[in-house]
Design a protein around this motif. Structure first.
Motif, PDB file in Angstrom:
ATOM      1  N   ASP A   7      10.427 -12.961 -19.235  1.00  0.00           N
ATOM      2  CA  ASP A   7       9.238 -12.223 -18.794  1.00  0.00           C
ATOM      3  C   ASP A   7       9.018 -12.408 -17.293  1.00  0.00           C
ATOM      4  O   ASP A   7       8.733 -11.451 -16.567  1.00  0.00           O
ATOM      5  CB  ASP A   7       7.990 -12.698 -19.552  1.00  0.00           C
ATOM      6  N   GLY A   8       9.132 -13.642 -16.836  1.00  0.00           N
ATOM      7  CA  GLY A   8       8.934 -13.905 -15.421  1.00  0.00           C
ATOM      8  C   GLY A   8       9.947 -13.189 -14.558  1.00  0.00           C
ATOM      9  O   GLY A   8       9.619 -12.629 -13.507  1.00  0.00           O
ATOM     10  N   ARG A   9      11.204 -13.168 -14.996  1.00  0.00           N
ATOM     11  CA  ARG A   9      12.255 -12.511 -14.224  1.00  0.00           C
ATOM     12  C   ARG A   9      12.121 -10.997 -14.256  1.00  0.00           C
ATOM     13  O   ARG A   9      12.609 -10.306 -13.340  1.00  0.00           O
ATOM     14  CB  ARG A   9      13.622 -12.922 -14.777  1.00  0.00           C
ATOM     15  N   ALA A  10      11.494 -10.459 -15.307  1.00  0.00           N
ATOM     16  CA  ALA A  10      11.381  -9.005 -15.452  1.00  0.00           C
ATOM     17  C   ALA A  10      10.331  -8.403 -14.512  1.00  0.00           C
ATOM     18  O   ALA A  10      10.365  -7.206 -14.231  1.00  0.00           O
ATOM     19  CB  ALA A  10      11.041  -8.655 -16.899  1.00  0.00           C
ATOM     20  N   LEU A  11       9.399  -9.226 -14.021  1.00  0.00           N
ATOM     21  CA  LEU A  11       8.342  -8.709 -13.151  1.00  0.00           C
ATOM     22  C   LEU A  11       8.878  -8.443 -11.752  1.00  0.00           C
ATOM     23  O   LEU A  11       9.714  -9.179 -11.233  1.00  0.00           O
ATOM     24  CB  LEU A  11       7.185  -9.703 -13.086  1.00  0.00           C
ATOM     25  N   ARG A  12       8.377  -7.380 -11.129  1.00  0.00           N
ATOM     26  CA  ARG A  12       8.813  -7.013  -9.773  1.00  0.00           C
ATOM     27  C   ARG A  12       8.453  -8.087  -8.768  1.00  0.00           C
ATOM     28  O   ARG A  12       9.169  -8.324  -7.797  1.00  0.00           O
ATOM     29  CB  ARG A  12       8.177  -5.676  -9.381  1.00  0.00           C
ATOM     30  N   LYS A  13       7.326  -8.758  -8.999  1.00  0.00           N
ATOM     31  CA  LYS A  13       6.946  -9.891  -8.156  1.00  0.00           C
ATOM     32  C   LYS A  13       6.088 -10.839  -8.973  1.00  0.00           C
ATOM     33  O   LYS A  13       5.361 -10.432  -9.874  1.00  0.00           O
ATOM     34  CB  LYS A  13       6.194  -9.435  -6.900  1.00  0.00           C
ATOM     35  N   LEU A  14       6.190 -12.122  -8.652  1.00  0.00           N
ATOM     36  CA  LEU A  14       5.375 -13.168  -9.261  1.00  0.00           C
ATOM     37  C   LEU A  14       4.500 -13.780  -8.170  1.00  0.00           C
ATOM     38  O   LEU A  14       4.952 -13.926  -7.032  1.00  0.00           O
ATOM     39  CB  LEU A  14       6.243 -14.269  -9.849  1.00  0.00           C
ATOM     40  N   PRO A  15       3.271 -14.171  -8.490  1.00  0.00           N
ATOM     41  CA  PRO A  15       2.496 -14.920  -7.498  1.00  0.00           C
ATOM     42  C   PRO A  15       3.148 -16.271  -7.239  1.00  0.00           C
ATOM     43  O   PRO A  15       3.609 -16.929  -8.171  1.00  0.00           O
ATOM     44  CB  PRO A  15       1.123 -15.065  -8.155  1.00  0.00           C
ATOM     45  N   LEU A  16       3.187 -16.664  -5.979  1.00  0.00           N
ATOM     46  CA  LEU A  16       3.657 -18.008  -5.649  1.00  0.00           C
ATOM     47  C   LEU A  16       2.593 -19.035  -6.024  1.00  0.00           C
ATOM     48  O   LEU A  16       2.899 -20.113  -6.523  1.00  0.00           O
ATOM     49  CB  LEU A  16       3.977 -18.089  -4.153  1.00  0.00           C
ATOM     50  N   LEU A 196      -0.435 -10.500 -15.180  1.00  0.00           N
ATOM     51  CA  LEU A 196       0.705 -10.648 -14.285  1.00  0.00           C
ATOM     52  C   LEU A 196       1.387  -9.306 -14.039  1.00  0.00           C
ATOM     53  O   LEU A 196       1.812  -8.996 -12.919  1.00  0.00           O
ATOM     54  CB  LEU A 196       1.718 -11.629 -14.861  1.00  0.00           C
ATOM     55  N   HIS A 197       1.499  -8.503 -15.087  1.00  0.00           N
ATOM     56  CA  HIS A 197       2.126  -7.179 -14.961  1.00  0.00           C
ATOM     57  C   HIS A 197       1.289  -6.292 -14.040  1.00  0.00           C
ATOM     58  O   HIS A 197       1.837  -5.549 -13.212  1.00  0.00           O
ATOM     59  CB  HIS A 197       2.259  -6.546 -16.344  1.00  0.00           C
ATOM     60  N   HIS A 198      -0.036  -6.386 -14.168  1.00  0.00           N
ATOM     61  CA  HIS A 198      -0.935  -5.623 -13.293  1.00  0.00           C
ATOM     62  C   HIS A 198      -0.741  -6.047 -11.839  1.00  0.00           C
ATOM     63  O   HIS A 198      -0.668  -5.200 -10.941  1.00  0.00           O
ATOM     64  CB  HIS A 198      -2.387  -5.843 -13.723  1.00  0.00           C
ATOM     65  N   TYR A 199      -0.652  -7.349 -11.607  1.00  0.00           N
ATOM     66  CA  TYR A 199      -0.443  -7.850 -10.248  1.00  0.00           C
ATOM     67  C   TYR A 199       0.896  -7.369  -9.693  1.00  0.00           C
ATOM     68  O   TYR A 199       0.994  -6.954  -8.529  1.00  0.00           O
ATOM     69  CB  TYR A 199      -0.484  -9.376 -10.246  1.00  0.00           C
ATOM     70  N   ALA A 200       1.937  -7.422 -10.512  1.00  0.00           N
ATOM     71  CA  ALA A 200       3.273  -7.026 -10.054  1.00  0.00           C
ATOM     72  C   ALA A 200       3.321  -5.550  -9.665  1.00  0.00           C
ATOM     73  O   ALA A 200       4.090  -5.161  -8.779  1.00  0.00           O
ATOM     74  CB  ALA A 200       4.301  -7.311 -11.143  1.00  0.00           C
ATOM     75  N   ALA A 201       2.473  -4.742 -10.308  1.00  0.00           N
ATOM     76  CA  ALA A 201       2.493  -3.307 -10.059  1.00  0.00           C
ATOM     77  C   ALA A 201       1.586  -2.881  -8.912  1.00  0.00           C
ATOM     78  O   ALA A 201       1.704  -1.757  -8.406  1.00  0.00           O
ATOM     79  CB  ALA A 201       2.087  -2.553 -11.336  1.00  0.00           C
ATOM     80  N   CYS A 202       0.681  -3.764  -8.473  1.00  0.00           N
ATOM     81  CA  CYS A 202      -0.291  -3.357  -7.456  1.00  0.00           C
ATOM     82  C   CYS A 202       0.353  -3.352  -6.070  1.00  0.00           C
ATOM     83  O   CYS A 202       1.239  -4.135  -5.780  1.00  0.00           O
ATOM     84  CB  CYS A 202      -1.528  -4.263  -7.460  1.00  0.00           C
ATOM     85  N   GLU A 203      -0.112  -2.449  -5.244  1.00  0.00           N
ATOM     86  CA  GLU A 203       0.365  -2.345  -3.863  1.00  0.00           C
ATOM     87  C   GLU A 203      -0.651  -3.007  -2.945  1.00  0.00           C
ATOM     88  O   GLU A 203      -1.810  -2.573  -2.874  1.00  0.00           O
ATOM     89  CB  GLU A 203       0.547  -0.882  -3.457  1.00  0.00           C
TER      90      GLU A 203
END
Length: 208
Positions: A7-16, A196-203
């Motif tokens: 799941d973590g690897r599938a996200l476009r970005k993860l929060p540090l 997390l998915h919402h965060y990864a998708a936000c610009e």
């Protein structure tokens, strides 16, 4: 375990650095521990836990016991060691984790820490070790003790009905994405991963 890593690897970005902020509701140690362990499992490097009454910080050993218990139940013992720090304390405890660092914060680590940093800077000026023109963002960051070694939060999950972070790191969340959830009590992994998915998708436009 494999699912969380994927799941973590599938996200476009993860929060540090993720902040977990409980507002106007009774803190649940078990549910907060689940959130921390899920952060570890998907690969988030820094986690801050905060409630505006400082309950988690005053009872950090109880929270740590619950985190250790859930680590062993959910992650097993195959993770490398990591450091758990409690803000404004000198000692660090070693527990098993997936290379994440945790700080438990209270309101004294927010505005009060900024005031203390300002006082320290004034003392340096009075001792002629600094001049007033030296003060900038980087200098102030270096004087703040509550987040020493931590980057600014990329994402804050705010739990509860209050439309405020109630003093959580006011200096550090200038560019932080904040997602509100109804409650941390009985929260599911699906709700956590959806945020997390919402965060990864936000610009994030960084003020532009």
């Amino acid at each position: 375990r494999q699912r969380w890593r994927l799941d973590g690897r599938a996200l476009r970005k993860l929060p540090l650095h993720m902040g977990l902020v409980v507002t106007d509701e009774e803190p649940s140690y078990a549910d907060m521990a689940s959130l921390v362990v899920w952060c570890m499992a998907v690969g988030i490097s820094y986690v801050s836990v905060y409630d505006h009454n400082g309950i988690f910080k005053r009872n950090n050993s109880r929270l740590m016991d619950e985190i250790l218990k859930q680590q062993q139940e959910l992650l097993g013992l195959d993770c490398s060691k990591y450091t758990v720090e409690f803000a404004n304390q000198d000692q660090a405890d070693q527990v098993l984790n997936c290379q994440s660092t945790l700080k438990v914060l209270s309101p004294e680590d927010g505005k009060a820490d900024i005031i203390k940093a300002a006082q320290n800077f004034c003392q340096l000026v009075a001792q002629q070790q600094r001049t007033h023109t030296d003060l900038d963002v980087n200098v102030l960051d270096s004087l703040l003790s509550s987040t020493n070694g931590f980057p600014d939060p990329d994402l804050v999950l705010k739990f509860g009905p209050v439309d405020s972070t109630l003093g959580f790191l006011p200096w550090h969340i200038r560019l932080t994405e904040i997602i509100s959830l109804p409650s941390h009590v009985n929260i599911s992994y699906e709700d956590f991963f959806s945020a997390l998915h919402h965060y990864a998708a936000c610009e994030q436009r960084w003020g532009k």
